[in-house]
Design an enzyme around this catalytic site. Structure first.
Site, PDB file in Angstrom:
ATOM      1  N   ALA A  22      29.620  10.736  -0.529  1.00  0.00           N
ATOM      2  CA  ALA A  22      29.519  12.296  -0.070  1.00  0.00           C
ATOM      3  C   ALA A  22      28.323  12.673   0.753  1.00  0.00           C
ATOM      4  O   ALA A  22      27.697  13.568   0.561  1.00  0.00           O
ATOM      5  CB  ALA A  22      29.739  13.076  -1.285  1.00  0.00           C
ATOM      6  N   HIS A  37      20.907  12.882   3.393  1.00  0.00           N
ATOM      7  CA  HIS A  37      20.869  11.336   3.253  1.00  0.00           C
ATOM      8  C   HIS A  37      20.618  10.915   4.442  1.00  0.00           C
ATOM      9  O   HIS A  37      19.930  10.031   4.848  1.00  0.00           O
ATOM     10  CB  HIS A  37      22.506  10.929   2.964  1.00  0.00           C
ATOM     11  N   GLY A  95      15.392  10.618  -1.889  1.00  0.00           N
ATOM     12  CA  GLY A  95      15.254  12.141  -1.652  1.00  0.00           C
ATOM     13  C   GLY A  95      14.243  12.680  -2.646  1.00  0.00           C
ATOM     14  O   GLY A  95      14.230  12.458  -4.044  1.00  0.00           O
ATOM     15  N   GLU A  96      13.399  13.616  -2.226  1.00  0.00           N
ATOM     16  CA  GLU A  96      12.457  14.475  -3.170  1.00  0.00           C
ATOM     17  C   GLU A  96      13.316  15.497  -3.701  1.00  0.00           C
ATOM     18  O   GLU A  96      12.653  16.289  -4.875  1.00  0.00           O
ATOM     19  CB  GLU A  96      11.220  14.882  -2.223  1.00  0.00           C
ATOM     20  N   LYS A  97      14.448  15.600  -3.352  1.00  0.00           N
ATOM     21  CA  LYS A  97      15.138  16.794  -4.173  1.00  0.00           C
ATOM     22  C   LYS A  97      15.384  16.452  -5.511  1.00  0.00           C
ATOM     23  O   LYS A  97      15.324  17.253  -6.288  1.00  0.00           O
ATOM     24  CB  LYS A  97      16.418  16.875  -3.405  1.00  0.00           C
ATOM     25  N   ASP A  98      15.545  15.152  -5.691  1.00  0.00           N
ATOM     26  CA  ASP A  98      15.644  14.774  -6.931  1.00  0.00           C
ATOM     27  C   ASP A  98      14.407  14.121  -7.471  1.00  0.00           C
ATOM     28  O   ASP A  98      14.185  12.996  -7.753  1.00  0.00           O
ATOM     29  CB  ASP A  98      16.831  13.418  -7.139  1.00  0.00           C
TER      30      ASP A  98
HETATM   31  O1  PAF Z   1      20.230   9.966  -5.970  1.00  0.00           O
HETATM   32  C1  PAF Z   1      21.432   9.263  -6.210  1.00  0.00           C
HETATM   33  O2  PAF Z   1      22.412   9.386  -5.298  1.00  0.00           O
HETATM   34  C2  PAF Z   1      21.573   8.257  -7.396  1.00  0.00           C
HETATM   35  O3  PAF Z   1      21.166   8.729  -8.526  1.00  0.00           O
HETATM   36  C3  PAF Z   1      21.075   6.772  -6.989  1.00  0.00           C
HETATM   37  C4  PAF Z   1      19.662   6.771  -6.745  1.00  0.00           C
HETATM   38  C5  PAF Z   1      21.900   6.375  -5.844  1.00  0.00           C
HETATM   39  C6  PAF Z   1      21.602   5.851  -8.267  1.00  0.00           C
HETATM   40  O4  PAF Z   1      22.895   5.895  -8.338  1.00  0.00           O
END
Ligand code: PAF
Length: 277
Positions: free
Chosen positions: A32, A37, A147-150
């Site tokens: 998605a 990304h 990503g720094e969002k997570d």
């Molecule tokens: O951030 C994500 O999309 C997921 O948590 C990851 C790092 C691909 C692991 O499934």
């Protein structure tokens, strides 16, 4: 762009890169794909001579009442975007390749995985750490981009890589935002127009708290104000908190701090974070 779904094909492709002396930069995703990304992909192109992207909606990082079944899946559109961006390898393992019958192992990073999102989503970061370990073993990248969002995910992965001596450099890429400030996320696709309009309260509340705190204002009052603003906009707040940027424990004078929030609107859970000077 070569698309592979089986481990034997993946090993052949990676073996050929290694023989040619290429370095591999990996962007792990759940598909998605959006501009967030694609920012990871662009950073990966600068970080390695070959770019691999994985798309795998990882079932073990979703809780029983979470959105695994409805998580957006857009294989063809994702594949077109990645081919257009000039990546070298797309790794899309089916679930039975990632988790064959009898699969029984787990990677767990204690402490940092148990707070904040880990407290609200028990087992989530074990699922992430396990699949990221597998992806690293499968693709054997020199560099991996997240990503720094997570932010908490990134902190957990950095801890894991350091603890387990994984030979991979981790690069965090800044949050990408819509023009109005909402952080890009695959889950934004769930937002109804009215909730999408209200969702800008999240980056705004964080921005206002950040200003108060960096100007020396009262931290607890700033966080309480942010929670109130979010509740008034229709959010159900999981947390708004100020932490040490690396350990996610209490802030320590002289070390980088991070303001993190998670809140749901119209049944969609959003997260966001910003640095605090
Ligand atoms: O951030 C994500 O999309 C997921 O948590 C990851 C790092 C691909 C692991 O499934």
């Amino acid at each position: 762009m070569q698309t592979v779904r089986q481990l034997t094909e993946l090993r052949e492709a990676i073996g050929a890169y290694r023989e040619a002396g290429e370095s591999v930069a990996l962007v792990p995703t759940m598909g998605a794909l959006h501009d967030g990304h694609m920012a990871l992909v662009e950073a990966a192109k600068r970080a390695g001579s070959r770019v691999a992207v994985s798309i795998f909606v990882n079932p073990i990082q979703f809780g029983p009442n979470e959105d695994l079944a409805k998580y957006p899946r857009r294989e063809q559109a994702d594949s077109r975007m990645l081919a257009g961006a000039g990546i070298d390898l797309l790794w899309m393992p089916p679930v039975e390749v990632m988790y064959p019958e009898g699969f029984a192992s787990k990677v767990s990073v204690s402490g940092i995985s148990e707070v904040l999102d880990g407290a609200h989503r028990p087992g989530h970061f074990d699922g992430v750490a396990t699949v990221v370990t597998k992806l690293f073993n499968q693709v054997q990248p020199q560099v991996a981009l997240f990503g720094e969002k997570d932010w908490q995910q990134l902190a957990v992965i950095r801890r894991m890589v350091a603890d387990l001596d994984m030979p991979v450099e981790i690069i965090g890429v800044p949050v990408q935002r819509e023009d109005d400030g909402l952080a890009l996320s695959s889950r934004n696709a769930y937002l109804m127009p009215e909730d999408r309009a209200r969702a800008i309260a999240l980056p705004r509340a964080l921005g206002a708290a950040e200003r108060t705190i960096s100007e020396g204002g009262d931290v607890e009052a700033a966080l309480a104000q942010a929670r109130e603003t979010l509740a008034a906009a229709g959010f159900e707040v999981d947390y708004v908190t100020l932490t040490d940027a690396e350990t996610l424990g209490d802030p320590v004078p002289g070390r980088p701090r991070r303001l993190l929030a998670a809140a749901s609107i119209g049944g969609t859970r959003l997260i966001d974070n910003i640095p605090v000077a």
